[in-house]
Every structure is written in structure tokens, then in C-alpha cells.
Design a protein around this motif. Structure first.
Motif, PDB file in Angstrom:
ATOM      1  N   UNK A  79      39.673  45.656  42.525  1.00 42.00           N
ATOM      2  CA  UNK A  79      39.053  46.796  41.848  1.00 42.00           C
ATOM      3  C   UNK A  79      39.081  46.578  40.345  1.00 42.00           C
ATOM      4  N   UNK A  80      37.947  46.860  39.701  1.00 40.24           N
ATOM      5  CA  UNK A  80      37.848  46.797  38.246  1.00 40.24           C
ATOM      6  C   UNK A  80      37.641  48.200  37.705  1.00 40.24           C
ATOM      7  N   UNK A  81      38.359  48.550  36.659  1.00 33.51           N
ATOM      8  CA  UNK A  81      38.207  49.850  36.024  1.00 33.51           C
ATOM      9  C   UNK A  81      37.127  49.785  34.950  1.00 33.51           C
ATOM     10  N   UNK A  82      36.750  50.949  34.432  1.00 32.38           N
ATOM     11  CA  UNK A  82      35.739  51.008  33.384  1.00 32.38           C
ATOM     12  C   UNK A  82      36.170  50.223  32.152  1.00 32.38           C
ATOM     13  N   UNK A  83      37.465  50.270  31.832  1.00 29.34           N
ATOM     14  CA  UNK A  83      37.953  49.547  30.656  1.00 29.34           C
ATOM     15  C   UNK A  83      37.750  48.050  30.813  1.00 29.34           C
ATOM     16  N   UNK A  84      38.065  47.512  31.988  1.00 28.21           N
ATOM     17  CA  UNK A  84      37.886  46.084  32.226  1.00 28.21           C
ATOM     18  C   UNK A  84      36.409  45.693  32.173  1.00 28.21           C
ATOM     19  N   UNK A  85      35.546  46.533  32.725  1.00 25.59           N
ATOM     20  CA  UNK A  85      34.106  46.253  32.712  1.00 25.59           C
ATOM     21  C   UNK A  85      33.598  46.176  31.285  1.00 25.59           C
ATOM     22  N   UNK A  86      33.968  47.154  30.476  1.00 29.66           N
ATOM     23  CA  UNK A  86      33.496  47.196  29.089  1.00 29.66           C
ATOM     24  C   UNK A  86      34.001  46.005  28.291  1.00 29.66           C
ATOM     25  N   UNK A  87      35.255  45.605  28.533  1.00 25.11           N
ATOM     26  CA  UNK A  87      35.815  44.487  27.787  1.00 25.11           C
ATOM     27  C   UNK A  87      35.128  43.173  28.137  1.00 25.11           C
ATOM     28  N   UNK A  88      34.828  42.968  29.409  1.00 22.26           N
ATOM     29  CA  UNK A  88      34.416  41.650  29.874  1.00 22.26           C
ATOM     30  C   UNK A  88      32.916  41.429  29.904  1.00 22.26           C
ATOM     31  N   UNK A  89      32.109  42.480  30.035  1.00 23.98           N
ATOM     32  CA  UNK A  89      30.700  42.257  30.350  1.00 23.98           C
ATOM     33  C   UNK A  89      29.926  41.673  29.178  1.00 23.98           C
ATOM     34  N   UNK A  90      30.172  42.141  27.955  1.00 24.92           N
ATOM     35  CA  UNK A  90      29.447  41.620  26.801  1.00 24.92           C
ATOM     36  C   UNK A  90      27.949  41.728  26.981  1.00 24.92           C
ATOM     37  N   UNK A  91      27.241  40.587  26.886  1.00 24.76           N
ATOM     38  CA  UNK A  91      25.779  40.556  27.059  1.00 24.76           C
ATOM     39  C   UNK A  91      25.392  40.096  28.460  1.00 24.76           C
ATOM     40  N   UNK A  92      26.371  39.899  29.329  1.00 23.62           N
ATOM     41  CA  UNK A  92      26.110  39.324  30.649  1.00 23.62           C
ATOM     42  C   UNK A  92      25.684  40.387  31.651  1.00 23.62           C
ATOM     43  N   UNK A  93      25.239  39.918  32.816  1.00 19.75           N
ATOM     44  CA  UNK A  93      24.988  40.825  33.927  1.00 19.75           C
ATOM     45  C   UNK A  93      26.312  41.382  34.425  1.00 19.75           C
ATOM     46  N   UNK A  94      26.240  42.485  35.161  1.00 20.48           N
ATOM     47  CA  UNK A  94      27.446  43.120  35.674  1.00 20.48           C
ATOM     48  C   UNK A  94      28.227  42.185  36.590  1.00 20.48           C
ATOM     49  N   UNK A  95      27.550  41.218  37.201  1.00 21.56           N
ATOM     50  CA  UNK A  95      28.221  40.273  38.094  1.00 21.56           C
ATOM     51  C   UNK A  95      29.291  39.462  37.363  1.00 21.56           C
TER      52      UNK A  95
END
Length: 930
Positions: A129-145
Motif C-alpha cells: 500500500x502506498x499513501x498519498x504522501x509517498x505518491x506525491x514524493x515519488x511521482x514527479x513527472x512520471x506516470x502513476x505506475x
């Protein structure tokens, strides 16, 4: 002396009694804010003492301390530390921990009965499971994948194709064989099961959490997820007034701006949350420009304590230019960022390949708490997709010496032609292949708790889908018009000709003069007239109905469940372009599928548990595999795919260390796979010559795959300021038996069809071995640095079911990031968040995928080969004595012809086509929360 001894004993007795009676007992339960699931092994400490305890598997804790009052500090890896006061014996109730930087905080969660999430160790599945904080930190300009790359058995690739063109495999199974859900509703394509991430470019902005359940999963829906189930949980209407402003920049002139505002719940009943985003950039590779918008609007209404309603609409209109796989020899000639899909027209940039799409998605959630034991959750949803992709049509493109398209030369040639005619080998235009659809569905789940241990679920999943596909002119490039002539099919599904001639029996011609630009917003509201469509024009209706149920029994030590589902599908095709009017409608095809899953888990103690699962699916084929060669003819080879999955796992959880080990074996029979490649030179087949630059599709029918492997992941917190994490997955994914292999050109003509031995061949497109490790160090308060390393090997080419998929070189990359949170405002209630990412920090050069499997053979292998796939025929005209044995008499090559093609620095045949992974990239984001 005796008196003194008695006094000492009496004093000691009173000290013990006094200490015992002065102890304070503190109890409570710790849960996650986004998922409302318990947080086992969360750390609970009485501030200023060594009194501490870990929460049990249900998040409950009980702590005894000598302090009569004070503060309890609660921590859990990945969550904001929370401090709660106590005074005397205290039950703190439910303590909610939140992720560190959610975009819309205090979210009102809806659809609880629809969204199947694994909340704690009682759910016997392999889950991350990924939280919103992890998503925001890691996604940058990439796709959600890209946020899922540090998950066992997950491989993400395709980003070199352009914005939104990534792909994701789970346990070696591609996207059409993994179930993707949005708040519990299915979002895989109804026709082919595929995912197009450009349609979901706003997902990273609106996702509150992502949970990937590898393997059988816990979804109760009538879906058969072979690789796994990925559930995106979006934000709903916020309960708190506020919002944020965010802007980000990145390499290659990328910029993204987002604004969001929440009214909060007004009078405790009604609220609105709104978010808008605009982004644009040039793309990492040449000719991959893109731009788009994201919007999210949510209305929440709580008429009473028993009813909760939420209406949500979101969409991500976008257009992006595309880069396709190409041969290694082309990369060697033009560079690793080379893209041959663009050029200049009158000195201005012009792309031949542009994807443009707008897919608004709306849903209405209703949660009804019928009683303290029963609840009903229902979601009514719809999506309306409009758009497509451009490409060449008519004559071949002219090219400049540097490998780009010569649009000026093409326009001049078209102007000389004036009115283009199909087959004149002079007229060239850019066409748009349109894919429009209307999709409506309903999912409802009734849950009843018979007692503390026994829970029953029963629900329905209904969908109806109508898709339309046609081509239209995007740019005439100087032509005044374009005329097509063709024959019309009858119920024989072939183009009949007049006996003794090649002339069609039912001739028809059509001249088009209208065009529409490749833009998502106009495509949303405008469709070109039917008499202005070219090449093909057809539709399909797919109707789906399923029922599902689950019984679960659980205690503190043991839990077990049984799930079952039955579904029926109806398919019909309507072809307005290639058939006589009386034969436009195909025969309707109905098929039924089912699945059953069962499993159990056993908690040895508060630290150790294990589970076993088993499941069997009989899954209906996708619509695109039911009708042959994109005609109304029904494919007699298609049948239900048969999937048998077995899983087992072990979990260890403690205050400072958590680890999971999962083993799996999945057998998948009677399946159909399709891959494609771009021709680098003209290829000759018995009845058709495929020109350079065209696409060839390879379909394998009757394929069986066997996937087995083991996965390990861990999280550790050796110190309060340091988090460690890691994973490892080792798989063996192979083809079994034989398959029917059919090649088609991009106009869907059959080029060849053969029976192929594929037994023991390696499944391509995903690394069968991967490992990674990472850390997050809190340098000082609100300042942290993190880094991750990932290593991949046993990655094979994606050329479908074959014995001879070539192995790519192994590689490893490092990603790093820096975060800082500044508190602002008089009461420090607002904040400025700064985030910097550097991906592929060491700028490692690697091949991320190959779409072909040309294998360099020795001279002895060449001479003794039986033509079973070592190389593809080159079309050379040499003597029969030098022929590659077993190939078609008109398609063979000498060993000298073969080896002269050369190999690249990695020992791979340079004719292989694929992508290089992205080099070093960076992005920086600032967000103001208010």
C-alpha cells in the motif's frame, strides 16, 4: 535487631503496595486515516519514560505506567507522529494516524463496501500500500505506475514512448491480465483489457492511496485478476476547509501547476472539493512533446448518520507525441533519444504520431448503514472516452538524411497530386484512428455481520459498453481531397471478386474533404460525419453482468474465507464500412465465466502469521479475440481461459522490523496474446509486401503460461530518524506446449499462420528477478533525504509465445530525493512543502525492453537450425544450399547475410527493436497548504 528487621519489611511492603496502586493503565486502538485499517506493531511510548508497547494485529494496545498523567507518543513508519495526553486510567479510543502530506486532508471516505482493501494481517494475500504522501514524493513527472517500482514482482517500462505511454507487469503478467480499479470500479478496457495511462494522467493528483494486491487478491467482484489487482482510492469531499497551490518544474521544459480548494462540510452535511491542473513539457526523448489538464470535482452530502452520498467527476484531457520502439542499429546511427515520428513543416515542428484523448469519469457513491450489523454500498458510474492516435496513411513518408520525416517534401508532392487517390503511391496524409466509447456501470455490495466472527457479503456488478472505431483525416498536407475504393463483404466475410478478375463484386468509393485536428477538447464534443471516415468504421456493444459473494470467519487467531462469482458477457459487432448494409450486424456471442477463491490465515502470536490461498478462474476471452481479423467472422479457436492460482505466505511484524515472504504458482491455459513491431525494411510475404515503417501484429492463440516464484519485502526502523526498506522477487515464468502464431499487417491482413512449439520459452516484457533497497533519513525536524536502488535481471524480449525470447543485459539504477516542510502563518497552521527528485542518479544507460527477439547464431547453429525461431527470414535470394533450414522456400538467408547485420555493445543483434530507459532526470515541486 528483630524490631529493625520488622520495620524494614513493613516499609518494603508498603512501597510495593503503593507502587502497584499508583500504576496507570492506558488503552486504545491505532488506525490509518486513509484506509481506516488497523496499524499492527505501531509504537506507543509514555513520554519521558521507558514504558512502551507495540499494538497487536488489530491495532489495539494496553500500556501500564507509573505516571499518573502525561503524554503518549504514537509512531508508525510512514505516518505522522501523534501525541495524546492522558490523566489517570485512560481509554484513548481510536487514535488515527495520517500520512505526512496528503493533498486533501481529513478525507470523507465513501464506498467502503465496494473498495476491497486489505486492512491488516487477517487478509491472506500479498499486498503493498502506498499513501498519498509517498505518491506525491515519488511521482514527479512520471506516470502513476512509477510509484509502484519498489514493489516486489512489479516491472514498469515504456516511459520512453512519451507522456502516459508506460506499461506495468505484475508477476510477469501484462496490464490486460491485471485488474485495475478506481474506488472499486473496474477501469480496464472492455474490449481488450488494456490500460492507457495517458487517460489517467491526473491520477497522481487525486489518489489518496494505492493498494496493489499481487496474485489472487481480495476483490469480491466477478473479475479474474491473474497478475494482481491495483486499486486506486481517490479523494472524496474533504471535511476540512482549506486547499493548496502547487507548482513543479522538471527536465526538458516541463512545468505543472495545480490549485485545490475545499469548502469543508457546511453545517455538517454538505461540502465541495475542487482541483485543477495544467501541465506541459517537451519530453525526454526527441519528438515527445505533451500537454494536458486534470480536473477533480467532488460533492459530498451526509443527510443523516446512516446515509452518506458523494458525487465525483474527474478527467485528464491531454495530447502527447509518441516515440515507438526502433532497431538498435538506428539508435547507434542517430542516438538513444532518436524518434523518427516527427520533422518540420515550413520550419515548424510537426509530429506524425500524436495521442489525444479525454475520458471524463463520474460516479455517485451511496453508503447506507442499515443497522449496526448490516450496510449497503453502491456506486453508479459512467465514462465517455473521446479521441485517438494519429499516423501515416497512403504513400510512404519521405525522410531527410538525419532520419526525420520530410514534411515539406511530402506537402510539395501532395500539392502536385491535388486530389489524392488510394494506391497512387504519391498521396500521403496524417490520419486519426478514433476510439470513442460510452461506458455505464453499477456495483453494489451488501454486508451483514452475523456475529463478532462471521461476515457475509453479496453483490452485483453490471456494465454496458458501446465503442466506435474509425479513421478520419487529421491533416491533408496539401491535398484537396482523398478518394478510397473498396469492395463490400457479405456473410462470407471476404471481399468477393467478379469471376476471372480482381475487380470487387460489390464496389464502392468515397471521397473525403473534411479533417479534424488532433485536440482532446474538440474531440470530446465533435464527431466527423460517417461519409467522411476512411479505412474502417465499426462499433461494438458489450454487456456484462456478474454476481459475487463472500463468507469470512475470523477470530484473533484464525481467519478463513470463501469467495465466488459468476458473470455473463454479450458481444456484438457492427461494421458500417466493409459490409453490405444487410450484413453490417454480426452474430451475437454470449459466454459465461466464473471464479472461486478460498484461503485462510493463522496468527501464531502477535509477531508471526502465515496464510494459504487457492483460486480457479474460467475467464471469458476479450472482445478483440472473439472476432477474426477485425471482421464479423467469429473466431472458432477462442474459449474461456483457465487459471489456477496457489499462494502461501509468512509475515513477521514487530516494533522495529516488518517482513513478508510470499510464494506463488499460477497456471494460465487457453489464452490469446498479441504483440506488435515496426518494420525497419520492406518485408515480403506470400501475397503482401509490408513497407518499412508499418506495424506488424503477432497473435498467439492457445498459449499456456506457468508462473511461479517467491517474493520478500521488509521495512525496518532501527532508529527514530531512519527508515529502511527492501524487496526481492525471483520468478520462473515460462510458456508450455504449442501455440497458433498469426502475423497481420497494420491494415489487419493475414500475412502468415503457423503452429509453433513454445515449450520452455521464457515469458518476456518483465524482469523475472528484481531486488531493491532504500532508506529515508530525517536529518532534522521536517527535513529528510531518501534514496532507492533497484536491480533487474532475467529480462527477455517481448515477441510473444516463443522458445527463443532473447535475454537483455541486467541493470541497476538509483533514485534519490530531498524533502523539507516549512511551517508558516501566525499559528504555524499553514506550510510550504519542498520536494526534489533525481531519478537514475548515476545516469546509467540500459535497455528497458525489446519488442523482438533476434538471436545471434553461430555458424553451426545457423546450419543446423530447424527454422523454429532462431532468426526471422531476411528475404534474401540465395542458393538453396545456403538456406536456413525449415523456412519458407521464398524466405531464407545465408549465414553471411545474417552475421553482416552485426551486434551491438551488449551482444544483441542490432535488428532487435526496443527502448532505452530514461537517463538522469530531475523534478522540483513547491506546494503551499492553507
Amino acid at each position: 535487631m528483630k524490631t529493625m528487621k520488622n520495620w524494614l519489611l513493613t516499609g518494603l511492603f508498603f512501597m510495593i503496595v503503593s507502587t502497584a496502586f499508583s500504576q496507570t493503565k492506558i488503552t486504545g486502538k491505532i488506525v490509518d486515516a486513509e484506509l481506516q485499517g488497523s496499524l499492527p506493531a505501531a509504537n506507543v511510548t509514555v513520554k519521558g519514560t521507558s514504558d512502551a508497547v507495540s499494538a497487536d494485529i488489530d491495532g489495539n494496545f494496553s500500556l501500564t505506567t507509573s505516571k499518573a498523567s502525561g503524554e503518549v507518543v504514537i509512531t508508525f513508519i510512514g505516518y505522522v507522529t501523534k501525541t495524546v495526553t492522558f490523566n489517570g486510567n485512560t481509554n484513548l479510543g481510536t487514535v488515527v494516524l495520517e500520512s505526512d502530506a496528503s493533498q486533501l486532508e481529513e478525507v470523507l471516505i465513501v464506498g467502503r463496501g465496494i473498495i476491497d482493501l486489505a486492512k491488516d494481517r487477517r487478509t491472506p494475500i500479498a499486498v503493498s500500500t502506498l499513501t498519498a504522501a509517498e505518491i506525491q514524493d515519488k511521482v514527479g513527472t512520471s506516470d502513476i505506475t512509477q510509484t509502484l517500482v519498489n514493489t516486489p514482482s512489479v516491472y514498469v517500462t515504456g516511459q520512453a514512448g512519451g507522456f502516459g505511454d508506460s506499461k506495468m507487469s505484475v508477476r510477469g503478467f501484462t496490464q490486460d491480465n491485471t485488474a485495475f480499479l478506481l474506488n472499486g470500479q473496474p477501469i480496464n478496457g472492455m474490449e481488450d483489457g488494456l490500460m492507457y495511462w495517458s487517460n489517467w494522467s491526473g491520477m497522481s493528483d487525486i489518489a489518496n492511496a494505492i493498494q496493489i494486491q499481487r496474485g489472487l487478491g481480495s476483490s469480491k467482484l466477478a473479475i479474474s485478476s491473474v497478475g494482481g489487482t491495483v486499486n486506486f482510492i481517490t479523494k472524496a469531499t474533504s471535511m476540512k476547509e482549506g486547499g493548496f497551490l502547487s507548482t513543479g518544474i522538471a527536465n526538458d521544459d516541463y512545468i505543472k501547476t495545480t490549485a485545490a480548494y475545499n469548502t469543508g462540510l457546511i453545517n455538517g452535511k454538505f461540502g465541495v472539493s475542487v482541483m485543477l491542473t495544467h501541465w506541459q513539457g517537451d519530453g525526454y526523448n526527441d519528438g515527445t512533446r505533451g500537454e494536458g489538464q486534470n480536473y477533480f470535482i467532488s460533492f459530498g452530502y451526509k443527510p443523516s448518520e446512516k446515509h452518506n452520498l458523494n458525487f465525483l467527476i474527474t478527467g485528464a484531457p491531454q495530447k502527447h507525441d509518441q516515440n515507438f520502439t526502433k532497431s538498435l542499429s538506428q539508435y547507434a546511427t542517430y542516438g538513444r533519444k532518436y524518434n523518427g515520428n516527427w520533422g518540420t513543416l515550413n520550419g515548424e515542428y510537426q509530429s506524425e504520431r500524436t495521442n489525444f484523448y479525454h475520458k471524463p469519469v463520474a460516479n455517485l457513491n451511496w453508503d447506507w448503514e442499515i443497522s449496526d450489523k448490516s450496510e449497503l454500498s453502491t456506486v453508479l458510474y459512467a465514462s465517455w472516452g473521446r479521441g485517438g492516435g494519429t499516423g501515416n496513411y497512403g504513400a510512404s513518408a519521405l525522410r531527410t538524411p538525419d532520419g526525420q520525416i520530410n514534411f515539406d517534401g511530402i506537402r510539395n508532392r501532395n500539392v502536385a497530386v491535388g486530389d489524392g487517390v488510394m494506391g497512387d503511391n504519391q498521396s500521403y496524409l496524417i490520419r486519426s484512428s478514433m476510439n470513442n466509447h460510452n461506458w455505464y456501470g453499477l456495483v453494489s455490495n451488501f454486508k451483514h455481520q452475523f456475529n463478532e466472527n462471521l461476515v457475509f457479503n453479496l453483490g452485483a456488478d453490471l456494465r454496458t459498453y458501446y465503442g466506435t472505431h474509425y479513421r478520419q483525416v487529421e491533416n491533408f498536407l496539401g491535398l484537396n481531397s482523398f478518394t478510397e475504393s473498396r469492395g463490400l463483404r457479405d456473410n462470407s466475410h471476404t471481399f468477393e471478386t467478379i469471376p476471372g478478375t480482381n475487380n470487387p463484386l460489390n464496389p464502392v468509393s468515397n471521397t473525403v474533404t473534411e479533417s479534424q485536428a488532433a485536440r482532446p477538447w474538440p474531440a470530446t464534443f465533435n464527431s466527423i460525419r460517417e461519409n467522411q471516415r476512411i479505412d474502417y468504421d465499426n462499433s461494438e456493444r458489450i454487456s456484462y453482468g456478474g454476481v459475487f459473494g463472500q463468507v469470512e470467519y475470523s477470530t484473533d487467531i484464525f481467519s478463513g474465507f470463501v469467495q465466488g462469482a459468476v458473470s455473463t458477457q454479450s458481444h456484438q459487432r457492427f461494421d458500417r464500412y466493409d459490409y453490405l448494409p444487410q450484413f453490417e450486424d454480426s452474430e451475437k456471442v454470449n459466454n459465461t465465466g466464473y471464479n472461486i477463491k478460498a484461503g485462510g490465515s493463522f496468527n501464531i502470536n502477535e509477531n508471526n502469521s502465515f496464510y494459504v490461498n487457492a483460486g480457479y478462474y474460467s475467464r471469458q476471452p476479450y472482445h478483440d479475440n472473439i472476432y477474426l481479423n477485425f471482421t464479423n467472422q467469429i473466431n472458432p479457436l477462442t474459449q474461456n481461459e483457465k487459471i489456477l492460482g496457489l499462494e502461501a505466505g509468512y509475515s513477521f511484524k514487530s516494533q522495529y522490523f516488518t517482513a513478508n515472504v510470499n510464494a506463488y504458482r499460477t497456471s494460465w491455459k487457453d489464452r490469446v496474446t498479441t504483440t506488435s513491431r515496426i518494420t525497419t525494411a520492406a518485408e515480403v510475404y506470400p501475397s503482401i509486401v509490408v513497407p518499412a515503417g508499418d506495424e506488424i501484429f503477432t497473435t498467439n492463440e492457445g498459449v499456456e503460461q506457468l508462473h511461479s516464484g517467491i517474493e520478500v519485502d521488509f521495512v525496518a526502523k532501527p532508529f527514530n530518524i531512519l527508515d529502511l526498506r527492501g524487496f526481492l522477487s525471483a520468478g520462473n515464468w515460462e510458456y508450455v506446449g504449442e501455440s497458433v502464431r498469426t502475423l497481420r499487417d497494420q491494415n489487419r491482413n493475414v500475412l502468415s499462420s503457423t503452429v509453433t512449439d513454445v515449450d520452455g520459452g521464457k515469458v518476456g516484457d518483465a524482469a523475472q528477478f528484481s531486488a531493491g533497497a532504500g532508506f529515508k533519513l530525517n536529518v532534522v525536524e521536517r527535513l529528510s533525504v531518501d534514496a532507492d536502488y533497484r536491480y533487474y535481471e532475467k529480462l527477455y524480449g517481448r515477441s510473444g509465445a516463443t522458445k527463443y525470447n532473447v535475454e537483455l543485459p541486467s541493470y541497476g539504477i538509483v533514485d534519490a530525493g530531498l524533502s523539507y516542510k516549512m511551517l508558516v502563518g501566525k499559528d504555524k497552521s499553514k506550510s510550504l512543502n519542498f520536494r526534489f527528485n533525481m531519478n537514475n542518479l548515476l545516469n546509467h544507460i540500459f535497455l528497458s525492453e525489446l519488442s523482438t527477439s533476434q538471436i545471434v547464431a553461430t555458424e553451426n547453429e545457423f546450419e543446423t537450425s530447424t527454422g523454429n525461431g532462431l532468426i526471422n527470414p531476411l528475404g534474401s535470394t540465395t542458393s538453396a544450399s545456403n538456406r536456413l533450414k525449415g523456412t519458407n522456400a521464398n524466405q531464407f538467408a545465408t549465414y553471411q547475410d545474417y552475421t553482416s547485420r552485426g551486434i551491438n555493445e551488449n551482444g544483441l543483434d542490432v535488428r532487435n527493436q526496443g527502448y532505452y530507459g530514461l537517463g538522469r532526470t530531475w523534478n522540483f515541486t513547491i506546494r503551499y497548504n492553507f
